[in-house]
Scaffold this motif. Structure first.
Motif, PDB file in Angstrom:
ATOM      1  N   ASP A 110      20.880  44.227  38.138  1.00  0.00           N
ATOM      2  CA  ASP A 110      20.878  42.898  37.515  1.00  0.00           C
ATOM      3  C   ASP A 110      21.968  42.741  36.458  1.00  0.00           C
ATOM      4  O   ASP A 110      22.376  41.622  36.152  1.00  0.00           O
ATOM      5  N   LYS A 111      22.443  43.854  35.905  1.00  0.00           N
ATOM      6  CA  LYS A 111      23.485  43.788  34.863  1.00  0.00           C
ATOM      7  C   LYS A 111      24.878  43.879  35.470  1.00  0.00           C
ATOM      8  O   LYS A 111      25.859  43.558  34.814  1.00  0.00           O
ATOM      9  N   VAL A 112      24.929  44.361  36.742  1.00  0.00           N
ATOM     10  CA  VAL A 112      26.213  44.765  37.322  1.00  0.00           C
ATOM     11  C   VAL A 112      26.608  43.851  38.471  1.00  0.00           C
ATOM     12  O   VAL A 112      25.791  43.560  39.351  1.00  0.00           O
ATOM     13  N   THR A 113      27.870  43.400  38.444  1.00  0.00           N
ATOM     14  CA  THR A 113      28.461  42.708  39.589  1.00  0.00           C
ATOM     15  C   THR A 113      29.586  43.590  40.112  1.00  0.00           C
ATOM     16  O   THR A 113      30.575  43.816  39.405  1.00  0.00           O
ATOM     17  N   LEU A 114      29.403  44.119  41.321  1.00  0.00           N
ATOM     18  CA  LEU A 114      30.435  44.970  41.928  1.00  0.00           C
ATOM     19  C   LEU A 114      31.289  44.098  42.841  1.00  0.00           C
ATOM     20  O   LEU A 114      30.753  43.415  43.727  1.00  0.00           O
ATOM     21  N   VAL A 115      32.590  44.080  42.595  1.00  0.00           N
ATOM     22  CA  VAL A 115      33.497  43.243  43.388  1.00  0.00           C
ATOM     23  C   VAL A 115      34.469  44.145  44.143  1.00  0.00           C
ATOM     24  O   VAL A 115      35.103  45.020  43.534  1.00  0.00           O
ATOM     25  N   GLU A 116      34.575  43.947  45.438  1.00  0.00           N
ATOM     26  CA  GLU A 116      35.507  44.743  46.247  1.00  0.00           C
ATOM     27  C   GLU A 116      36.848  44.035  46.317  1.00  0.00           C
ATOM     28  O   GLU A 116      36.906  42.827  46.564  1.00  0.00           O
ATOM     29  N   GLY A 117      37.901  44.793  46.087  1.00  0.00           N
ATOM     30  CA  GLY A 117      39.239  44.223  46.193  1.00  0.00           C
ATOM     31  C   GLY A 117      40.173  44.899  45.223  1.00  0.00           C
ATOM     32  O   GLY A 117      39.795  45.852  44.552  1.00  0.00           O
ATOM     33  N   SER A 118      41.404  44.391  45.170  1.00  0.00           N
ATOM     34  CA  SER A 118      42.379  45.007  44.269  1.00  0.00           C
ATOM     35  C   SER A 118      42.345  44.325  42.911  1.00  0.00           C
ATOM     36  O   SER A 118      42.207  43.103  42.820  1.00  0.00           O
ATOM     37  N   SER A 119      42.454  45.136  41.860  1.00  0.00           N
ATOM     38  CA  SER A 119      42.372  44.604  40.492  1.00  0.00           C
ATOM     39  C   SER A 119      43.438  43.530  40.268  1.00  0.00           C
ATOM     40  O   SER A 119      43.173  42.510  39.631  1.00  0.00           O
ATOM     41  N   GLY A 120      44.624  43.765  40.828  1.00  0.00           N
ATOM     42  CA  GLY A 120      45.723  42.805  40.632  1.00  0.00           C
ATOM     43  C   GLY A 120      45.396  41.436  41.187  1.00  0.00           C
ATOM     44  O   GLY A 120      45.774  40.421  40.628  1.00  0.00           O
ATOM     45  N   ASP A 121      44.652  41.412  42.303  1.00  0.00           N
ATOM     46  CA  ASP A 121      44.251  40.126  42.894  1.00  0.00           C
ATOM     47  C   ASP A 121      43.073  39.515  42.144  1.00  0.00           C
ATOM     48  O   ASP A 121      42.965  38.299  42.001  1.00  0.00           O
ATOM     49  N   LEU A 122      42.154  40.371  41.688  1.00  0.00           N
ATOM     50  CA  LEU A 122      40.877  39.875  41.147  1.00  0.00           C
ATOM     51  C   LEU A 122      40.940  39.466  39.680  1.00  0.00           C
ATOM     52  O   LEU A 122      40.275  38.535  39.255  1.00  0.00           O
ATOM     53  N   ILE A 123      41.753  40.127  38.879  1.00  0.00           N
ATOM     54  CA  ILE A 123      41.813  39.820  37.445  1.00  0.00           C
ATOM     55  C   ILE A 123      42.115  38.335  37.198  1.00  0.00           C
ATOM     56  O   ILE A 123      41.402  37.680  36.433  1.00  0.00           O
ATOM     57  N   PRO A 124      43.107  37.755  37.918  1.00  0.00           N
ATOM     58  CA  PRO A 124      43.386  36.330  37.689  1.00  0.00           C
ATOM     59  C   PRO A 124      42.249  35.396  38.118  1.00  0.00           C
ATOM     60  O   PRO A 124      42.248  34.219  37.782  1.00  0.00           O
ATOM     61  N   LYS A 125      41.250  35.941  38.837  1.00  0.00           N
ATOM     62  CA  LYS A 125      40.156  35.091  39.306  1.00  0.00           C
ATOM     63  C   LYS A 125      38.880  35.251  38.479  1.00  0.00           C
ATOM     64  O   LYS A 125      37.859  34.627  38.752  1.00  0.00           O
ATOM     65  N   MET A 126      38.918  36.107  37.467  1.00  0.00           N
ATOM     66  CA  MET A 126      37.710  36.439  36.696  1.00  0.00           C
ATOM     67  C   MET A 126      37.089  35.190  36.057  1.00  0.00           C
ATOM     68  O   MET A 126      35.876  35.006  36.113  1.00  0.00           O
ATOM     69  N   LYS A 127      37.964  34.323  35.485  1.00  0.00           N
ATOM     70  CA  LYS A 127      37.417  33.152  34.771  1.00  0.00           C
ATOM     71  C   LYS A 127      36.724  32.226  35.765  1.00  0.00           C
ATOM     72  O   LYS A 127      35.551  31.909  35.626  1.00  0.00           O
ATOM     73  N   GLU A 128      37.465  31.875  36.839  1.00  0.00           N
ATOM     74  CA  GLU A 128      36.944  30.844  37.770  1.00  0.00           C
ATOM     75  C   GLU A 128      35.749  31.379  38.561  1.00  0.00           C
ATOM     76  O   GLU A 128      34.761  30.710  38.765  1.00  0.00           O
TER      77      GLU A 128
END
Ligand SMILES: O=C(NC/C=C/[C@H]1OC[C@H](O)[C@@H]1O)c1cc([N+](=O)[O-])cc(O)c1O
Ligand SMILES: [Mg+2]
Length: 214
Positions: A110-128
């Motif tokens: 419940d505390k953890v969201t595991l996201v699969e993918g590359s950090s470079g792609d995902l970091i810019p999407k964290m806010k949205e």
């Protein structure tokens, strides 16, 4: 082909740990990796430093780069307050699959969201994608040559605020020289090195703690 090392680690957790007890999951993994089969978890020695820095920050939002099997995810999430959120990024789907099961076994899903993918792609999407304004704490433990570019990306995406703490694993072994140069020479960070040892070995390694100054 039989099982993978992460799958054998998961089996060791299911055999030796108590469901819903994060400390028993941590101990089961440390026992397995120290006595049966080494694996690249942050481990128990550096884990104590991670615990103390984490408790000092008491973060509401955490980003972990490099989940692997979820050992440090469990170490971090077990110490986080109710309502706080940990987002962990893993590139390798096989690692992510094992990590999901280890995190769930510890009862921390419940505390953890595991996201699969590359950090470079995902970091810019964290806010949205995740409604994250800032991260209070970032644990870097993925590809060592991604530490520096991903830190700059976090700055550029406005995901760090004054006081955000970055904690980087393996700055000595395997080493992250470009990252160390960056955070130690930048006027925007206050950095210090915590000497320890490479997980389950006598080799030197350590964690670099860098506070973003805004
Ligand atoms: O490569 C390491 N970590 C990066 C992991 C990279 C893999 O996990 C994230 C990504 O999916 C990649 O497949 C590492 C390596 C050693 N080591 O002693 O070789 C020790 C450690 O603590 C480490 O985090
Ligand atoms: Mg590591």
């Amino acid at each position: 082909t039989g099982t993978s090392r992460p799958q054998r680690m998961l089996k060791a957790v299911q055999k030796n740990a108590t469901k819903g007890d994060p400390q028993s999951v941590i101990s089961a993994i440390d026992y397995y990796c120290r006595h049966k089969e080494w694996a690249m978890n942050v481990g128990d020695d550096k884990g104590l430093i991670l615990d103390s820095v984490l408790m000092e920050v008491n973060p509401s939002t955490v980003l972990e780069l490099g989940t692997y099997c979820g050992y440090s995810t469990v170490r971090i999430a077990r110490l986080m307050s109710p309502g706080s959120k940990l987002i962990t990024v893993e590139f390798n789907p096989a690692f992510a699959e094992v990590a999901r099961q280890i995190i769930a076994y510890a009862g921390l899903q419940d505390k953890v969201t595991l996201v699969e993918g590359s950090s470079g792609d995902l970091i810019p999407k964290m806010k949205e994608r995740f409604g994250i304004k800032y991260f209070d704490f970032v644990f870097l433990d993925h590809w060592k040559d991604s530490y520096a570019p991903d830190t700059k990306l976090l700055e550029d995406c406005g995901l760090l605020k004054k006081g955000t703490v970055l904690l980087a694993d393996n700055v000595i072994c395997p080493g992250a020289p470009e990252y160390l140069k960056y955070v130690r020479n930048s006027p925007r960070y206050e950095s210090r090195y915590y000497k320890s040892n490479l997980e389950y070995t006598k080799a030197e390694d350590g964690l670099e703690k860098s506070v973003f100054l805004g």
